[in-house]
Design a protein around this motif. Structure first.
Motif, PDB file in Angstrom:
ATOM      1  N   LEU A 142      35.145  37.675  47.188  1.00 52.21           N
ATOM      2  CA  LEU A 142      33.361  38.048  47.093  1.00 52.21           C
ATOM      3  C   LEU A 142      33.400  39.052  46.187  1.00 52.21           C
ATOM      4  CD1 LEU A 142      30.652  37.278  47.928  1.00 52.21           C
ATOM      5  CD2 LEU A 142      31.024  38.641  50.053  1.00 52.21           C
ATOM      6  N   MET A 143      34.229  40.061  46.296  1.00 53.63           N
ATOM      7  CA  MET A 143      33.855  41.321  45.500  1.00 53.63           C
ATOM      8  C   MET A 143      34.199  40.617  43.934  1.00 53.63           C
ATOM      9  SD  MET A 143      36.167  44.263  47.138  1.00 53.63           S
ATOM     10  CE  MET A 143      35.721  45.776  46.162  1.00 53.63           C
ATOM     11  N   HIS A 144      35.075  39.649  43.620  1.00 58.02           N
ATOM     12  CA  HIS A 144      35.269  38.946  42.462  1.00 58.02           C
ATOM     13  C   HIS A 144      33.827  38.437  41.934  1.00 58.02           C
ATOM     14  CE1 HIS A 144      39.320  39.986  41.175  1.00 58.02           C
ATOM     15  NE2 HIS A 144      39.735  39.351  42.603  1.00 58.02           N
ATOM     16  N   LYS A 145      33.287  37.548  42.958  1.00 54.94           N
ATOM     17  CA  LYS A 145      32.155  36.908  42.692  1.00 54.94           C
ATOM     18  C   LYS A 145      30.979  37.955  42.339  1.00 54.94           C
ATOM     19  CE  LYS A 145      30.796  33.714  45.189  1.00 54.94           C
ATOM     20  NZ  LYS A 145      30.421  32.761  46.328  1.00 54.94           N
ATOM     21  N   PHE A 146      31.048  39.028  42.995  1.00 55.21           N
ATOM     22  CA  PHE A 146      29.992  40.229  42.970  1.00 55.21           C
ATOM     23  C   PHE A 146      30.096  40.738  41.586  1.00 55.21           C
ATOM     24  CE2 PHE A 146      28.230  44.070  44.532  1.00 55.21           C
ATOM     25  CZ  PHE A 146      26.889  43.608  45.469  1.00 55.21           C
ATOM     26  N   LEU A 147      31.326  41.102  41.158  1.00 50.33           N
ATOM     27  CA  LEU A 147      31.476  41.816  39.819  1.00 50.33           C
ATOM     28  C   LEU A 147      30.987  40.569  38.823  1.00 50.33           C
ATOM     29  CD1 LEU A 147      32.304  44.071  38.218  1.00 50.33           C
ATOM     30  CD2 LEU A 147      34.758  43.475  38.441  1.00 50.33           C
ATOM     31  N   SER A 152      27.081  39.260  34.439  1.00 49.10           N
ATOM     32  CA  SER A 152      26.369  38.060  34.067  1.00 49.10           C
ATOM     33  C   SER A 152      24.843  38.342  33.701  1.00 49.10           C
ATOM     34  CB  SER A 152      26.565  36.836  34.750  1.00 49.10           C
ATOM     35  OG  SER A 152      28.079  36.686  34.910  1.00 49.10           O
ATOM     36  N   LEU A 153      24.451  39.427  34.172  1.00 45.77           N
ATOM     37  CA  LEU A 153      23.056  39.871  34.214  1.00 45.77           C
ATOM     38  C   LEU A 153      22.727  40.125  32.817  1.00 45.77           C
ATOM     39  CD1 LEU A 153      22.755  42.405  37.242  1.00 45.77           C
ATOM     40  CD2 LEU A 153      22.247  39.780  36.984  1.00 45.77           C
ATOM     41  N   GLN A 154      21.809  39.527  32.312  1.00 46.68           N
ATOM     42  CA  GLN A 154      21.317  39.270  30.854  1.00 46.68           C
ATOM     43  C   GLN A 154      20.708  40.391  30.378  1.00 46.68           C
ATOM     44  OE1 GLN A 154      22.460  36.945  28.312  1.00 46.68           O
ATOM     45  NE2 GLN A 154      23.754  36.673  30.313  1.00 46.68           N
ATOM     46  N   ASN A 155      20.086  41.323  31.247  1.00 48.19           N
ATOM     47  CA  ASN A 155      19.112  42.362  30.680  1.00 48.19           C
ATOM     48  C   ASN A 155      19.579  43.881  31.346  1.00 48.19           C
ATOM     49  OD1 ASN A 155      16.795  40.929  29.390  1.00 48.19           O
ATOM     50  ND2 ASN A 155      16.677  39.935  31.099  1.00 48.19           N
ATOM     51  N   CYS A 166      35.839  47.673  40.477  1.00 52.01           N
ATOM     52  CA  CYS A 166      36.316  47.357  39.193  1.00 52.01           C
ATOM     53  C   CYS A 166      37.932  47.441  38.989  1.00 52.01           C
ATOM     54  CB  CYS A 166      35.636  48.085  38.085  1.00 52.01           C
ATOM     55  SG  CYS A 166      33.727  47.829  37.916  1.00 52.01           S
ATOM     56  N   MET A 167      38.649  48.065  39.751  1.00 52.13           N
ATOM     57  CA  MET A 167      40.014  48.101  39.851  1.00 52.13           C
ATOM     58  C   MET A 167      40.881  47.014  40.384  1.00 52.13           C
ATOM     59  SD  MET A 167      40.663  50.790  37.729  1.00 52.13           S
ATOM     60  CE  MET A 167      39.200  50.300  36.766  1.00 52.13           C
ATOM     61  N   THR A 168      39.969  46.109  41.023  1.00 47.88           N
ATOM     62  CA  THR A 168      40.869  44.850  41.402  1.00 47.88           C
ATOM     63  C   THR A 168      41.113  43.934  40.381  1.00 47.88           C
ATOM     64  OG1 THR A 168      38.664  43.840  41.820  1.00 47.88           O
ATOM     65  CG2 THR A 168      39.657  45.131  43.762  1.00 47.88           C
ATOM     66  N   PRO A 169      42.013  43.259  40.418  1.00 45.79           N
ATOM     67  CA  PRO A 169      42.638  42.259  39.204  1.00 45.79           C
ATOM     68  C   PRO A 169      41.593  41.316  38.935  1.00 45.79           C
ATOM     69  CG  PRO A 169      44.509  42.570  40.896  1.00 45.79           C
ATOM     70  CD  PRO A 169      43.090  43.197  41.528  1.00 45.79           C
ATOM     71  N   LEU A 170      41.050  41.208  37.596  1.00 48.12           N
ATOM     72  CA  LEU A 170      40.087  40.746  37.251  1.00 48.12           C
ATOM     73  C   LEU A 170      40.359  39.221  36.644  1.00 48.12           C
ATOM     74  CD1 LEU A 170      38.155  43.368  34.940  1.00 48.12           C
ATOM     75  CD2 LEU A 170      37.582  42.648  37.491  1.00 48.12           C
ATOM     76  N   ARG A 171      39.921  38.346  37.431  1.00 47.36           N
ATOM     77  CA  ARG A 171      39.812  37.102  37.152  1.00 47.36           C
ATOM     78  C   ARG A 171      38.291  36.292  36.763  1.00 47.36           C
ATOM     79  NH1 ARG A 171      43.447  38.004  41.044  1.00 47.36           N
ATOM     80  NH2 ARG A 171      41.950  36.919  42.547  1.00 47.36           N
ATOM     81  N   ILE A 172      37.695  36.883  36.109  1.00 45.85           N
ATOM     82  CA  ILE A 172      36.368  36.457  35.768  1.00 45.85           C
ATOM     83  C   ILE A 172      36.040  35.346  34.799  1.00 45.85           C
ATOM     84  CG2 ILE A 172      33.996  37.616  35.257  1.00 45.85           C
ATOM     85  CD1 ILE A 172      34.923  40.274  36.170  1.00 45.85           C
ATOM     86  N   LYS A 173      35.217  34.385  35.153  1.00 48.99           N
ATOM     87  CA  LYS A 173      35.098  33.571  34.249  1.00 48.99           C
ATOM     88  C   LYS A 173      33.439  33.623  34.009  1.00 48.99           C
ATOM     89  CE  LYS A 173      38.821  30.262  35.514  1.00 48.99           C
ATOM     90  NZ  LYS A 173      39.207  29.003  36.259  1.00 48.99           N
ATOM     91  N   ILE A 174      33.037  34.053  32.701  1.00 45.94           N
ATOM     92  CA  ILE A 174      31.791  33.997  32.550  1.00 45.94           C
ATOM     93  C   ILE A 174      31.387  33.601  31.011  1.00 45.94           C
ATOM     94  CG2 ILE A 174      30.915  35.924  34.143  1.00 45.94           C
ATOM     95  CD1 ILE A 174      30.848  37.860  31.971  1.00 45.94           C
TER      96      ILE A 174
END
Length: 334
Positions: A142-147, A152-155, A166-174
């Motif tokens: 959930l923390m990954h989804k949160f980040l 992804s916020l455009q403004n 932000c220090m957890t391993p990032l596996r973000i797909k945006i």
């Protein structure tokens, strides 16, 4: 015969009423003025631009029961603060916190939940300022989804986050890069590792200002292989840490590589310096010559008892003089 005009408090302009309400708590406003006339009722329910829910006290409960369900113009709300809302059921009341024109969101002492995540997503269109402090969660997914949602916020322009988020391993797909220009990462008892910081910076091409508050700044990789170095166009970097455990030349090389356009640098060390290694003139000159845009440096430190005061003062004066010769303004000390 002279005519006299009777005036009543109800006849005050809407602007004056809003000034009066600014000095009163939510319950005081409604207990004293709601029901006096239709115009005042409309003013109380339609012109509210900031909603603040703190600590589940009587004002917060009044807001939940008597204000939010009856607001006629939720689009007028541009600021929302949620703090310590442990007893509120966001699954049931979440729709009361839908404000389509929300620009500023402050979250403090909250657990990250799916319901809270949904509130952010629903109010994200115009969000420009986001502050998340002392957030606790054990659900890494959930923390990954949160980040991922935040990036992804455009403004979104200005963002303050817990460092741990932000220090957890990032596996973000945006699909797009973040619009954040000013970022603050807070974690006075946490370690900021450079490889994960670099990974985060890959999503922040518009970043102009970065402020990190941490216990330590670590170059120990959290993975078996080092990340590739990315560069960001930020001009202002503030590093506020408890102790300087890395050599100055290593920190300088990191800044040169990742922030080649830096103009303002501030390093704050909350514990006393134990030696003069961070005041090496040759290292500083090398750093300055490799940072052509650098104009101002603040080195906010104080001398430990192990360092001779005269040696400290002489080294500081020599360093400041050399920086001035290289057109860089340097301030040392508290």
């Amino acid at each position: 015969m002279s005519l006299t005009m009777n005036s009543k408090i109800e006849d005050l302009s809407t602007e004056l009423w809003l000034e009066i309400f600014a000095y009163l708590k939510i319950r005081q406003q409604f207990n004293a003025f709601f029901g006096l006339n239709k115009r005042l009722n409309q003013t109380l329910l339609s012109y509210r631009t900031h909603i603040s829910w703190r600590n589940n006290d009587e004002d917060a409960q009044h807001l939940l029961a008597h204000v939010l369900p009856y607001m006629t113009h939720p689009k007028n709300v541009t600021g929302l603060r949620l703090e310590n809302t442990k007893r509120i059921d966001f699954n049931y009341y979440g729709n009361l916190f839908d404000f389509p024109r929300l620009k500023a969101l402050f979250l403090h002492r909250l657990n990250i939940t799916e319901d809270l995540h949904s509130i952010i997503q629903r109010n994200s269109t115009y969000l420009r300022y986001l502050y998340i402090s002392q957030t606790i969660s054990c659900n890494k997914l959930l923390m990954h989804k949160f980040l991922e949602t935040i990036l992804s916020l455009q403004n979104l322009q200005t963002c303050s986050l817990r460092l741990r988020l932000c220090m957890t391993p990032l596996r973000i797909k945006i699909s797009s890069k973040s619009s954040i220009k000013n970022l603050r990462l807070m974690g006075t008892s946490e370690i900021c590792t450079t490889d994960r910081l670099i990974k985060l910076l890959e999503y922040l091409p518009q970043l102009q200002s970065l402020h990190i508050i941490a216990n330590q700044f670590s170059f120990i990789s959290t993975k078996s292989t080092e990340n590739e170095i990315c560069t960001v166009a930020l001009s202002n970097f503030i590093l506020n840490i408890n102790e300087l455990t890395v050599p100055f030349i290593q920190l300088a090389d990191f800044i040169i590589s990742v922030m080649p356009f830096i103009q303002e640098l501030k390093v704050v060390c909350r514990t006393a310096m134990q030696n003069l290694n961070y005041l090496n003139i040759h290292d500083w000159i090398k750093f300055v010559k490799s940072s052509p845009n650098l104009k101002n440096v603040t080195f906010d430190v104080h001398r430990g008892n192990e360092i001779d005061e005269q040696k400290w003062n002489n080294r500081c004066q020599m360093l400041i003089k050399n920086m001035n010769l290289n057109h860089v303004t340097l301030r040392i000390g508290k």
